[in-house]
Design an enzyme around this catalytic site. Structure first.
Site, PDB file in Angstrom:
ATOM      1  CG  HIS A  26      20.493 -43.841 -12.444  1.00  0.00           C
ATOM      2  ND1 HIS A  26      20.663 -45.207 -12.379  1.00  0.00           N
ATOM      3  CD2 HIS A  26      20.362 -43.422 -11.163  1.00  0.00           C
ATOM      4  CE1 HIS A  26      20.622 -45.606 -11.109  1.00  0.00           C
ATOM      5  NE2 HIS A  26      20.440 -44.528 -10.349  1.00  0.00           N
ATOM      6  CE  LYS A  39       6.111 -11.059 -10.766  1.00  0.00           C
ATOM      7  NZ  LYS A  39       7.175 -11.900 -10.208  1.00  0.00           N
ATOM      8  CG  ASN A  46       0.886   1.922   3.737  1.00  0.00           C
ATOM      9  OD1 ASN A  46      -0.227   2.038   3.269  1.00  0.00           O
ATOM     10  ND2 ASN A  46       1.978   2.416   3.183  1.00  0.00           N
ATOM     11  N   GLY A  47       0.365  -1.553   6.420  1.00  0.00           N
ATOM     12  CA  GLY A  47       0.866  -2.504   7.417  1.00  0.00           C
ATOM     13  C   GLY A  47      -0.222  -3.496   7.781  1.00  0.00           C
ATOM     14  CD1 TRP A  76      -0.467  -6.198  -1.659  1.00  0.00           C
ATOM     15  CD2 TRP A  76      -0.736  -5.865  -3.853  1.00  0.00           C
ATOM     16  NE1 TRP A  76      -0.116  -7.350  -2.305  1.00  0.00           N
ATOM     17  CE2 TRP A  76      -0.267  -7.187  -3.643  1.00  0.00           C
ATOM     18  CE3 TRP A  76      -0.981  -5.426  -5.159  1.00  0.00           C
ATOM     19  CZ2 TRP A  76      -0.039  -8.066  -4.698  1.00  0.00           C
ATOM     20  CZ3 TRP A  76      -0.747  -6.313  -6.194  1.00  0.00           C
ATOM     21  CH2 TRP A  76      -0.281  -7.613  -5.976  1.00  0.00           C
ATOM     22  NE  ARG A 118       4.812   1.253  -2.375  1.00  0.00           N
ATOM     23  CZ  ARG A 118       5.763   1.292  -1.454  1.00  0.00           C
ATOM     24  NH1 ARG A 118       6.805   2.059  -1.646  1.00  0.00           N
ATOM     25  NH2 ARG A 118       5.663   0.585  -0.376  1.00  0.00           N
ATOM     26  CB  CYS A 160      -0.881   0.025   1.235  1.00  0.00           C
ATOM     27  SG  CYS A 160      -1.903  -1.427   1.397  1.00  0.00           S
ATOM     28  CE  LYS A 163      14.028 -16.803  -9.110  1.00  0.00           C
ATOM     29  NZ  LYS A 163      13.069 -17.556  -9.870  1.00  0.00           N
ATOM     30  CD  GLU A 179      13.057 -20.645  -7.654  1.00  0.00           C
ATOM     31  OE1 GLU A 179      12.356 -21.408  -8.339  1.00  0.00           O
ATOM     32  OE2 GLU A 179      12.944 -19.412  -7.714  1.00  0.00           O
ATOM     33  CD  GLU A 184      13.251 -16.964 -13.916  1.00  0.00           C
ATOM     34  OE1 GLU A 184      12.205 -16.801 -14.550  1.00  0.00           O
ATOM     35  OE2 GLU A 184      13.277 -17.157 -12.684  1.00  0.00           O
TER      36      GLU A 184
END
Ligand code: F6R
Length: 615
Positions: free
Chosen positions: A511, A610, A105-106, A79, A27, A2, A492, A488, A495
């Protein structure tokens, strides 16, 4: 995340508020609102909009009628975290008499408790947010005869959690009061006007006379002046903020790009995601889930469905679910699940994992699962996304919007929430002993600090990455909990750095893929001290014997492992099921360093979106 702005003393209040909100748009937000005092009519005027993607513009549209005589105003981009992104949940919120308006906010951790007490005392809540209680607490304090400042102080003294807030008062129309605890808030001045904002990017185009606010300090803003009092109500000298950034640098909090900003936000993303997931006795608290404990206890199988990094989080979740809940669990790539005529029924629990809640492959997998009668939970970072609307229950990571295309902080938050959920499943099914549950909760709740500690070695991780920036072929190896970490790390690197990288369960190399190992090949291995460490090290020996250069994620101070490899990425140790949260961090930075050294744009890697809304 937010955004808050406020100002008093301008003769262009509304335009300035809207411009400042637009400066926070980067944001991400889902709704927005403004409140001002209409001095001629003696009332607070508030307009809010939940028009997707255009709420700020909507606040300036003709259908919003604003008063002419306005001296102060507060504004907010939201948000959603508590309550869907609707008009009624958008800020500002007002008290029952509409004499106080607030933006926040929070997360107010004890909002349910406060709301219950306020409602019993006759207050009427008109939103599902955790924030609205603040307006009513201030109303209550004002009614008891306290001054404006002392009312805000009385209200924040009752809040548990993080906040940055600003308050507008009908009966003192040139006054704004703001306060903060943990969440950011700064104040700015020009000759005739005083400003506040949660983000420096909103104020930099207006003024460079900026001041910082510390936890539990309160600032009173009047045209051209500010008065700051500390937690003991003593007036203090404002602390000027030295700012050398331009607006673009400010949006990234001074980091070179959103990706590094988001990597360093991971401790906070984890803290906010784990907040309130365990009660005072460290028992899991999943009250937000509309599927109750009895229904969960009856489930006989769990399938996690996801794509990309979310799938890697799902793999960790399946391991933890089998470990703690002793129930068959698996993770599947959503785009495959959809077409494989899966056998499921009403006793199957399907958890779709998606940062955006919009990925079309995962959405179709969700629909397929529902078609078979399975119960579906959506775990996302976006409140009221398509998946949460279609699922039977929703769980939210509170990582804040992720702007870098490659997932970092949302990935970590997903693992943490999924691990907490696995403990919850174990608890409701009576499979996990109280002691193990406590131990698990303690370790999970410690992960934000561990990730923070790991980030303290960021420069070292980047150095290792830079050393290997010319590599062409990298293998990532891990076993059990280490395998999703390896996946992962490889994703990373692919990409971001456009380097061929393959992840294998370490025991699988012999194997077939081992025939590709020769001098020049780099192998990154997850070698923290988990139960399979010895087996992993035996696999490392196989790689080294064939000339590979081995980079290992190891535990801090583990000289024994360090002596057996060519380069190390050291992280704090933790309980095995929490290690994916900590061990991924150096691999993110490793990939970041290789990509940056190759001149790639880490925020917008080529060919990627995204949110993938096409099949
Ligand atoms: C990788 C990455 C992607 C996403 C995937 C799923 O860094 O960001 O692999 O994880 O596209 O996206 P969500 O989680 O939004 O469903």
């Amino acid at each position: 995340m937010c955004g808050i702005v406020g100002l008093t003393g301008s003769n262009d209040t509304l335009n300035q508020l809207r411009t400042a909100l637009a400066a926070l748009e980067y944001r991400g937000y889902d709704s927005a609102g403004i409140a001002v005092v209409d001095r001629a009519k003696g009332r607070i005027i508030r307009h809010r909009s939940a028009l997707r993607g255009a709420a700020i513009a909507d606040l300036g549209s003709e259908r919003m009628i604003w008063p002419g005589d306005v001296s102060a105003g507060i504004a907010h981009t939201r948000w959603a975290t508590h309550g869907a992104p609707t008009h009624d949940n958008a800020h500002p919120h007002v008290d029952c008499r509409r004499e106080v308006a607030i933006v926040h906010n929070g997360i107010i951790e004890n909002h349910r408790e406060l709301s219950t007490r306020l409602v019993a005392a006759g207050h009427v809540m008109s939103s599902e947010t955790d924030s609205e209680v603040i307006a009513h607490l201030i109303e209550e304090a004002l009614a008891s005869g306290l001054s404006t400042r002392h009312s805000v102080r009385a209200a924040i003294a009752q809040l548990r959690g993080d906040f940055a807030l600003s308050v507008l008062f009908l009966h003192d129309p040139e006054l704004l009061i703001a306060a903060r605890r943990t969440s950011p808030l700064i104040v700015g001045l020009t000759e005739h006007t005083a400003y506040l904002a949660s983000d420096i990017a909103a104020l930099l185009p207006i003024t460079r006379e900026l001041y910082a606010l510390e936890d539990d300090e309160i600032v009173e803003l009047r045209p051209g002046t500010i008065l700051i009092t500390d937690a003991g109500d003593q007036v203090i000298t404002p602390r000027p903020l030295e700012v050398t950034w331009d607006v673009t640098a400010a949006q990234k909090d001074g980091y070179a790009d959103f990706m590094s900003k988001e990597i360093f936000e991971q401790p906070r993303a984890l803290r906010e995601t784990l907040l309130g997931r365990f009660d005072g006795s460290l028992r899991p608290d999943f009250e937000e889930l509309s599927i109750d404990a009895t229904a969960l206890a009856l489930v006989n199988r769990v399938i996690y469905l996801a794509c990309g990094s979310s799938y890697h989080a799902a793999l960790s979740a399946a391991l933890a679910t089998e470990q703690f809940a002793r129930i068959p669990a698996s993770a599947e790539v959503a785009s495959e699940f959809r077409y494989r005529e899966a056998v499921l029924d009403q006793l199957t629990l399907v958890v779709v994992v998606s940062q955006s809640g919009e990925t079309v492959d995962t959405l179709h997998a969700l629909r397929e699962a529902k078609r078979h009668g399975a119960r579906v939970i959506a775990l996302t970072n976006v409140v009221d996304s398509v998946m949460t609307r279609e699922a039977d229950g929703a769980l939210y990571t509170h990582a804040g919007p992720e702007i870098g295309v490659a997932s970092t902080k949302c990935h970590l938050a997903q693992i943490a929430l999924l691990e907490a959920f696995a403990l919850h499943l174990g608890w409701v099914r009576g499979e996990v002993e109280e002691e193990l549950l406590r131990e698990g909760a303690i370790h999970l709740l410690a992960t934000p600090d561990l990730v923070e500690r790991a980030l303290g070695s960021a420069e070292r991780f980047l150095d290792v990455g830079r050393r290997f920036h010319e590599v062409d072929d990298v293998y990532f190896l891990g076993r059990r909990v280490g395998y999703p970490i390896a996946l992962e790390g490889a994703l990373k690197l692919k990409e971001l750095a456009y380097v061929r990288a393959e992840a294998y369960p370490a025991g699988e190399m012999k194997h077939g893929p081992i025939s590709l190992i020769e001098p020049g090949v780099v192998v990154v291995v997850v070698a923290t001290r988990t139960s399979l460490w010895e087996k992993v090290m035996a696999n490392v020996e196989e790689m080294r014997a064939r000339g590979a250069t081995v980079v290992a994620v190891i535990e801090e101070g583990d000289h024994e492992t360090a002596a057996l490899v060519d380069a190390t990425l050291e992280v704090p140790g933790t309980m095995e099921f929490c290690s994916p949260i900590v061990d991924v961090v150096p691999l993110q930075l490793f990939a970041y360093a290789v990509a940056s050294a190759r001149g790639n744009d880490v925020d917008r890697p080529r060919n990627l979106a995204k949110v993938v809304t096409v099949e």
